[in-house]
Design a protein around this motif. Structure first.
Motif, PDB file in Angstrom:
ATOM      1  N   PHE A 315       0.823  -1.201   0.000  1.00  0.00           N
ATOM      2  CA  PHE A 315       0.000   0.000   0.000  1.00  0.00           C
ATOM      3  C   PHE A 315       0.862   1.259   0.000  1.00  0.00           C
ATOM      4  CE2 PHE A 315       0.499  -1.668   4.296  1.00  0.00           C
ATOM      5  CZ  PHE A 315       1.024  -0.583   4.986  1.00  0.00           C
ATOM      6  N   ALA A 316       0.276   2.318  -0.563  1.00  0.00           N
ATOM      7  CA  ALA A 316       0.889   3.641  -0.540  1.00  0.00           C
ATOM      8  C   ALA A 316       0.062   4.548   0.351  1.00  0.00           C
ATOM      9  CB  ALA A 316       0.965   4.218  -1.950  1.00  0.00           C
ATOM     10  N   CYS A 317       0.708   5.542   0.934  1.00  0.00           N
ATOM     11  CA  CYS A 317       0.043   6.507   1.797  1.00  0.00           C
ATOM     12  C   CYS A 317      -0.022   7.834   1.036  1.00  0.00           C
ATOM     13  CB  CYS A 317       0.831   6.658   3.097  1.00  0.00           C
ATOM     14  SG  CYS A 317      -0.039   7.544   4.400  1.00  0.00           S
ATOM     15  N   VAL A 318      -1.208   8.188   0.544  1.00  0.00           N
ATOM     16  CA  VAL A 318      -1.335   9.329  -0.363  1.00  0.00           C
ATOM     17  C   VAL A 318      -2.036  10.504   0.327  1.00  0.00           C
ATOM     18  CG1 VAL A 318      -1.371   7.830  -2.380  1.00  0.00           C
ATOM     19  CG2 VAL A 318      -3.520   8.495  -1.315  1.00  0.00           C
ATOM     20  N   LYS A 319      -1.641  11.706  -0.058  1.00  0.00           N
ATOM     21  CA  LYS A 319      -2.196  12.922   0.536  1.00  0.00           C
ATOM     22  C   LYS A 319      -3.668  13.080   0.165  1.00  0.00           C
ATOM     23  CE  LYS A 319       2.078  15.600   0.815  1.00  0.00           C
ATOM     24  NZ  LYS A 319       2.794  16.811   0.361  1.00  0.00           N
ATOM     25  N   VAL A 320      -4.435  13.613   1.119  1.00  0.00           N
ATOM     26  CA  VAL A 320      -5.846  13.932   0.892  1.00  0.00           C
ATOM     27  C   VAL A 320      -6.003  15.444   1.007  1.00  0.00           C
ATOM     28  CG1 VAL A 320      -8.216  13.620   1.701  1.00  0.00           C
ATOM     29  CG2 VAL A 320      -6.586  11.721   1.832  1.00  0.00           C
ATOM     30  N   ILE A 326      -6.705  22.213   0.352  1.00  0.00           N
ATOM     31  CA  ILE A 326      -6.115  22.210   1.703  1.00  0.00           C
ATOM     32  C   ILE A 326      -5.755  20.769   2.067  1.00  0.00           C
ATOM     33  CG2 ILE A 326      -6.526  22.667   4.159  1.00  0.00           C
ATOM     34  CD1 ILE A 326      -8.498  24.846   3.281  1.00  0.00           C
ATOM     35  N   HIS A 327      -4.507  20.575   2.494  1.00  0.00           N
ATOM     36  CA  HIS A 327      -4.051  19.234   2.887  1.00  0.00           C
ATOM     37  C   HIS A 327      -4.611  18.883   4.259  1.00  0.00           C
ATOM     38  CE1 HIS A 327      -0.558  16.566   4.427  1.00  0.00           C
ATOM     39  NE2 HIS A 327      -1.500  15.829   3.885  1.00  0.00           N
ATOM     40  N   ILE A 328      -5.416  17.819   4.326  1.00  0.00           N
ATOM     41  CA  ILE A 328      -6.073  17.474   5.595  1.00  0.00           C
ATOM     42  C   ILE A 328      -5.627  16.129   6.171  1.00  0.00           C
ATOM     43  CG2 ILE A 328      -8.115  18.826   5.018  1.00  0.00           C
ATOM     44  CD1 ILE A 328      -9.546  16.177   4.373  1.00  0.00           C
ATOM     45  N   GLY A 329      -4.842  15.349   5.403  1.00  0.00           N
ATOM     46  CA  GLY A 329      -4.401  14.055   5.925  1.00  0.00           C
ATOM     47  C   GLY A 329      -3.959  13.109   4.831  1.00  0.00           C
ATOM     48  N   TYR A 330      -4.094  11.800   5.123  1.00  0.00           N
ATOM     49  CA  TYR A 330      -3.615  10.766   4.200  1.00  0.00           C
ATOM     50  C   TYR A 330      -4.586   9.584   4.175  1.00  0.00           C
ATOM     51  CZ  TYR A 330       0.842  13.241   4.704  1.00  0.00           C
ATOM     52  OH  TYR A 330       1.818  14.201   4.718  1.00  0.00           O
ATOM     53  N   ASP A 331      -4.680   8.945   3.017  1.00  0.00           N
ATOM     54  CA  ASP A 331      -5.401   7.681   2.878  1.00  0.00           C
ATOM     55  C   ASP A 331      -4.429   6.595   2.456  1.00  0.00           C
ATOM     56  OD1 ASP A 331      -7.790   8.859   3.486  1.00  0.00           O
ATOM     57  OD2 ASP A 331      -8.537   8.922   1.423  1.00  0.00           O
ATOM     58  N   LEU A 332      -4.746   5.344   2.796  1.00  0.00           N
ATOM     59  CA  LEU A 332      -3.983   4.209   2.287  1.00  0.00           C
ATOM     60  C   LEU A 332      -4.621   3.741   0.981  1.00  0.00           C
ATOM     61  CD1 LEU A 332      -3.257   2.037   5.471  1.00  0.00           C
ATOM     62  CD2 LEU A 332      -1.861   3.834   4.417  1.00  0.00           C
ATOM     63  N   GLU A 339      -7.858   0.090  -4.143  1.00  0.00           N
ATOM     64  CA  GLU A 339      -8.831   0.219  -3.054  1.00  0.00           C
ATOM     65  C   GLU A 339      -8.294   1.198  -2.008  1.00  0.00           C
ATOM     66  OE1 GLU A 339     -10.938  -2.636   0.349  1.00  0.00           O
ATOM     67  OE2 GLU A 339      -9.487  -3.476  -1.066  1.00  0.00           O
ATOM     68  N   LYS A 340      -9.166   2.087  -1.495  1.00  0.00           N
ATOM     69  CA  LYS A 340      -8.737   3.123  -0.559  1.00  0.00           C
ATOM     70  C   LYS A 340      -9.341   2.928   0.828  1.00  0.00           C
ATOM     71  CE  LYS A 340      -8.002   6.926  -3.829  1.00  0.00           C
ATOM     72  NZ  LYS A 340      -8.379   8.327  -4.166  1.00  0.00           N
ATOM     73  N   CYS A 341      -8.627   3.485   1.819  1.00  0.00           N
ATOM     74  CA  CYS A 341      -9.137   3.483   3.184  1.00  0.00           C
ATOM     75  C   CYS A 341      -8.631   4.736   3.893  1.00  0.00           C
ATOM     76  CB  CYS A 341      -8.664   2.232   3.927  1.00  0.00           C
ATOM     77  SG  CYS A 341      -9.249   2.122   5.635  1.00  0.00           S
ATOM     78  N   GLU A 342      -9.520   5.449   4.590  1.00  0.00           N
ATOM     79  CA  GLU A 342      -9.089   6.601   5.374  1.00  0.00           C
ATOM     80  C   GLU A 342      -8.078   6.144   6.424  1.00  0.00           C
ATOM     81  OE1 GLU A 342     -12.995   9.536   5.351  1.00  0.00           O
ATOM     82  OE2 GLU A 342     -12.722   8.113   7.001  1.00  0.00           O
ATOM     83  N   PHE A 343      -7.055   6.996   6.656  1.00  0.00           N
ATOM     84  CA  PHE A 343      -6.013   6.554   7.592  1.00  0.00           C
ATOM     85  C   PHE A 343      -5.566   7.641   8.567  1.00  0.00           C
ATOM     86  CE2 PHE A 343      -1.373   5.236   8.196  1.00  0.00           C
ATOM     87  CZ  PHE A 343      -1.679   4.421   9.272  1.00  0.00           C
ATOM     88  N   ILE A 344      -5.145   8.785   8.063  1.00  0.00           N
ATOM     89  CA  ILE A 344      -4.604   9.842   8.926  1.00  0.00           C
ATOM     90  C   ILE A 344      -5.345  11.144   8.634  1.00  0.00           C
ATOM     91  CG2 ILE A 344      -2.544  11.131   9.618  1.00  0.00           C
ATOM     92  CD1 ILE A 344      -0.852   8.886   8.388  1.00  0.00           C
ATOM     93  N   ARG A 345      -5.682  11.873   9.693  1.00  0.00           N
ATOM     94  CA  ARG A 345      -6.259  13.198   9.518  1.00  0.00           C
ATOM     95  C   ARG A 345      -5.620  14.175  10.507  1.00  0.00           C
ATOM     96  NH1 ARG A 345      -7.570  11.116   5.635  1.00  0.00           N
ATOM     97  NH2 ARG A 345      -9.618  10.981   4.616  1.00  0.00           N
ATOM     98  N   PHE A 366      -4.556   8.749  13.796  1.00  0.00           N
ATOM     99  CA  PHE A 366      -4.521   7.556  12.945  1.00  0.00           C
ATOM    100  C   PHE A 366      -5.725   6.687  13.303  1.00  0.00           C
ATOM    101  CE2 PHE A 366      -0.366   9.233  13.368  1.00  0.00           C
ATOM    102  CZ  PHE A 366       0.380   8.867  12.257  1.00  0.00           C
ATOM    103  N   CYS A 367      -6.497   6.263  12.301  1.00  0.00           N
ATOM    104  CA  CYS A 367      -7.707   5.495  12.605  1.00  0.00           C
ATOM    105  C   CYS A 367      -7.442   3.994  12.591  1.00  0.00           C
ATOM    106  CB  CYS A 367      -8.838   5.845  11.644  1.00  0.00           C
ATOM    107  SG  CYS A 367      -8.713   5.140  10.026  1.00  0.00           S
ATOM    108  N   LYS A 368      -8.215   3.269  13.389  1.00  0.00           N
ATOM    109  CA  LYS A 368      -8.079   1.826  13.522  1.00  0.00           C
ATOM    110  C   LYS A 368      -8.341   1.120  12.191  1.00  0.00           C
ATOM    111  CE  LYS A 368      -9.873  -2.127  16.149  1.00  0.00           C
ATOM    112  NZ  LYS A 368     -10.184  -2.931  14.948  1.00  0.00           N
ATOM    113  N   GLU A 369      -9.316   1.623  11.435  1.00  0.00           N
ATOM    114  CA  GLU A 369      -9.665   0.976  10.166  1.00  0.00           C
ATOM    115  C   GLU A 369      -8.490   0.958   9.188  1.00  0.00           C
ATOM    116  OE1 GLU A 369     -13.317   1.883  12.269  1.00  0.00           O
ATOM    117  OE2 GLU A 369     -11.517   3.074  11.812  1.00  0.00           O
TER     118      GLU A 369
END
Length: 450
Positions: A315-320, A326-332, A339-345, A366-369
């Motif tokens: 997986f890659a960790c991409v900017k959201v 406005i940069h608000i976090g990262y998704d995997l 396939e994407k999943c919310e990860f860091i905000r 960092f979210c559990k999901e």
């Protein structure tokens, strides 16, 4: 015969010396590989006809990958086992592109006659084109659009430019269905040769196809090269060497072998075959300054390693960013499926029902999901017998045993080859903490270590 591994070598500038000759030391190294049941493949940008001008049939090679992977044949009898061609629908658009750029270029006939070509010149022919026409005049014919219309397909286009890098980047955007490869001109290094093939053509693709065809384990592969058109091959094999006459940016990425005039090929082979070397994993660590392109480099590397399909995952960790950028976090993002999943905000942008698992300095949550998503990718990779796993990124949480810490340990213990993105300031900490004892650092700032 059951093969134990595979070796691939470039010819010009690697296996051949500066005079185009082959040393007895390099021939002896080929024989030694054969004694160890290692497949020996020559891998060249030359056409089949041109390759036979420098490597005779009695050399101890098993296969020849020619025209940068457009064709593969048995070495002893030239029996072609794989070929790729550019469909006719791309021939005229490519010709129009190069004519518009006023570049010298050639259009090569289908394999096995791709040493024959139509040529086109700009207002003033380059010295490279003039040299090619002088030495290849029996195979060259002045081209025209009418002649191109009669071609059912072509093996490749070859254009000559002093501005090759910019043109290649533009062509990759305009012709994403094709493979565009950079090669340093063997005639005048001031020029770049822009080689265009069908999408599945490169030395790396050729290596992957042959390895899969022969049922050879990827972790018993090695390649040796010296130029930009070798890079996909060098990236794909488990171990890779660049001879010291290669450009500096290539030497920064691979193990260094001596100069091609000093039997660098043979010395690399004996090192690779030495006890405790052949078949061992070399994990890779991608690092560099902030915004130096680490995630993009990981994604590009994945495309090369995922040959044959299913060889890699991760997986890659991409900017959201918001709609107003406005940069608000990262998704995997899973590399195999997107396939994407919310990860860091960032704390001020936490959504409702956010299930926090970790927090860093009251700046990021960092979210559990996200962690569960990463674990699932790894579990499925194990089931699918994936050989190469990617993790983006390893930073402050992992340096203190949190975050992806357990995932990194599980991957290292699984036998997979691991590629991770690591913060530049934490590289040494991560290597020591996770006891990574065989690795290559790819520093996008231009340094490399083994």
């Amino acid at each position: 015969m059951k093969y134990e591994g595979m070796m691939l070598t470039d010819l010009d500038g690697t296996f051949l010396n500066a005079n185009g000759k082959i040393s007895q030391e390099n021939i002896d190294a080929l024989d030694f590989l054969g004694q160890h049941k290692i497949v020996r493949a020559a891998c060249t940008g030359r056409t089949l006809n041109s390759a036979r001008e420098v490597i005779a049939y009695d050399l101890p090679f098993d296969y020849l990958i020619f025209s940068s992977g457009a064709g593969i044949c048995s070495f002893k009898d030239d029996y072609i086992i794989c070929r790729h061609e550019i469909p006719q629908k791309y021939v005229l658009p490519l010709a129009d592109y190069f004519l518009d750029k006023k570049l010298d270029f050639s259009v090569h006939f289908p394999i096995p006659d791709n040493h024959r070509f139509y040529w086109f010149s700009g207002a003033v022919p380059t010295s490279d084109l003039e040299s090619r026409l002088f030495y290849l005049k029996e195979f060259a014919e002045k081209g025209s659009i009418e002649k191109l219309k009669k071609l059912s397909s072509t093996t490749q286009f070859l254009a000559i430019s002093k501005n090759g890098t910019e043109i290649i980047q533009e062509m990759k955007q305009i012709f994403p269905e094709l493979s565009v490869i950079r090669t340093t001109s063997p005639i005048n290094p001031e020029f770049t040769w822009i080689e265009v093939f069908s999408k599945r053509v490169s030395k790396g693709h050729g290596a992957a196809w042959l390895c899969n065809h022969l049922g050879i384990k990827h972790n018993h592969t090695v390649s040796i090269g010296n130029d930009y058109n070798d890079m996909e091959m060098l990236e794909w094999t488990n171990d890779a060497y660049a001879v010291s006459n290669a450009p500096k940016d290539i030497l920064a990425r691979y193990k260094t072998a001596p100069h091609h005039n000093e039997n660098g090929f043979a010395k690399a082979i004996y090192e690779w075959l030495s006890e405790g070397n052949r078949g061992e994993h070399t994990h890779r660590i991608i690092t560099g300054r902030v915004n130096s392109g680490k995630t993009g480099s990981l994604a590009e590397d994945f495309k090369k390693q995922n040959l044959p399909i299913g060889n890699a995952d991760g997986f890659a960790c991409v900017k959201v960013r918001t709609a107003d950028n406005i940069h608000i976090g990262y998704d995997l993002v899973r590399l195999t499926t997107a396939e994407k999943c919310e990860f860091i905000r960032k704390i001020q942008y936490l959504p409702k029902n956010w299930n926090e698992a970790e927090r860093l300095n009251d700046n990021y949550s960092f979210c559990k999901e996200g962690f569960d998503f990463a674990k699932r990718i790894f579990a499925e990779a194990q089931i699918n017998d994936v050989k190469h796993f990617y993790i983006d990124e390893v930073a402050h949480l992992e340096s203190r045993g949190a975050g992806f810490s357990q995932l990194i340990k599980d991957c290292l213990n699984s036998g997979m080859k691991l590629t991770i993105v690591v913060r530049e300031s934490l590289v040494e900490v991560v290597i020591k903490k996770y006891k990574i004892d065989k690795y290559r650092i790819i520093n996008l700032n231009g340094m490399a270590m083994e």
